[in-house]
Design a protein around this motif. Sequence first.
Motif, PDB file in Angstrom:
ATOM      1  N   VAL A 176       0.834  -1.204   0.000  1.00  0.00           N
ATOM      2  CA  VAL A 176       0.000   0.000   0.000  1.00  0.00           C
ATOM      3  C   VAL A 176       0.870   1.257   0.000  1.00  0.00           C
ATOM      4  N   GLU A 234     -11.365  -9.498   1.141  1.00  0.00           N
ATOM      5  CA  GLU A 234     -11.017  -8.350   1.981  1.00  0.00           C
ATOM      6  C   GLU A 234      -9.675  -7.751   1.558  1.00  0.00           C
ATOM      7  N   THR A 260      -4.606  -6.510  -8.723  1.00  0.00           N
ATOM      8  CA  THR A 260      -4.351  -7.686  -7.898  1.00  0.00           C
ATOM      9  C   THR A 260      -4.475  -8.971  -8.706  1.00  0.00           C
ATOM     10  N   ALA A 282      -9.900  -6.019  -1.871  1.00  0.00           N
ATOM     11  CA  ALA A 282     -10.601  -4.737  -1.739  1.00  0.00           C
ATOM     12  C   ALA A 282      -9.662  -3.645  -1.224  1.00  0.00           C
ATOM     13  N   GLU A 283      -8.793  -4.005  -0.284  1.00  0.00           N
ATOM     14  CA  GLU A 283      -7.833  -3.033   0.250  1.00  0.00           C
ATOM     15  C   GLU A 283      -6.885  -2.536  -0.841  1.00  0.00           C
ATOM     16  N   LYS A 299      -7.450  -2.645  -4.087  1.00  0.00           N
ATOM     17  CA  LYS A 299      -8.240  -1.898  -5.082  1.00  0.00           C
ATOM     18  C   LYS A 299      -8.468  -0.461  -4.633  1.00  0.00           C
ATOM     19  N   ARG A 300      -8.710  -0.270  -3.355  1.00  0.00           N
ATOM     20  CA  ARG A 300      -8.913   1.089  -2.825  1.00  0.00           C
ATOM     21  C   ARG A 300      -7.674   1.957  -3.063  1.00  0.00           C
ATOM     22  N   ASN A 301      -6.535   1.300  -3.192  1.00  0.00           N
ATOM     23  CA  ASN A 301      -5.279   2.009  -3.393  1.00  0.00           C
ATOM     24  C   ASN A 301      -4.803   1.979  -4.846  1.00  0.00           C
ATOM     25  N   GLY A 302      -5.697   1.557  -5.752  1.00  0.00           N
ATOM     26  CA  GLY A 302      -5.395   1.598  -7.174  1.00  0.00           C
ATOM     27  C   GLY A 302      -4.360   0.598  -7.637  1.00  0.00           C
ATOM     28  N   LYS A 349       2.613   1.192  -3.708  1.00  0.00           N
ATOM     29  CA  LYS A 349       1.657   1.251  -4.814  1.00  0.00           C
ATOM     30  C   LYS A 349       2.283   0.810  -6.147  1.00  0.00           C
TER      31      LYS A 349
END
Length: 237
Positions: free
Chosen positions: A82, A116, A128, A119-120, A122-125, A85
């Motif tokens: 995260v 889960e 995955t 999703a984490e 993806k929230r950070n672009g 990135k």
Amino acid sequence: MTKLSVNINKIATLRNSRGGDTPNLVSVAVDVQEFGAQGITIHPRPDERHIRYQDAYDLKPIVTTEYNIEGNPIKKFIDLVVAIKPTQVTLVPDAINAITSNAGWDTIKNQSFLTEVVAEFKRNGIRTSIFMDPDLGLIEAAVKTGAERIELYTEAFATEYGLGNKEAIKPYVASANLATELGLGINAGHDLSLDNIQFFAKNIPNLLEVSIGHALIAEALYLGLENVVNLYLHKLK
């Protein structure tokens, strides 16, 4: 054309064996990209026996192609990814004491956890990918996690192909076809080499990327050995 992402873990292993900074990991990554590779892959493990967590940060500004970080999504790994990135994170279910990756995810048993984690990211672009055996039921479950890609774990193929069994490609073809139908991108890696990569790539539809490290570095060592020995002889004349 399928992209080649070069895993540079073995460069870090060689560096760490002497305790210095030779070979320099960042310089190797720069050169590998200049030589034409379309990506750099690293796989930091908790004991940092090859890639160190600091390496992941040092590589970030110089990877101008695709930056792929692989690993087991423990908290320390998630925080690292995260923070950096990269282009892609590949989730691998490594046991802490595993010498190398030896199994794909059970996406049915671990679906809630993977959903889960995905999703984490993806929230950070961050794109995955999930490391997987060529199992149709598990691929169907993988799409429910929200991951954009899967990485087919190719050790079984490589072993059987080396024994002359070309039929070993069949479950990978079926898996790739299903993944495509489900909207998943397809990566592949583990024990792919100069001996088997062409056959594999020609037979796997919609293969986006292969990640190759151990074989590529070993082949580079051998194929470059004659040249380096002769360079030393020339210097000693």
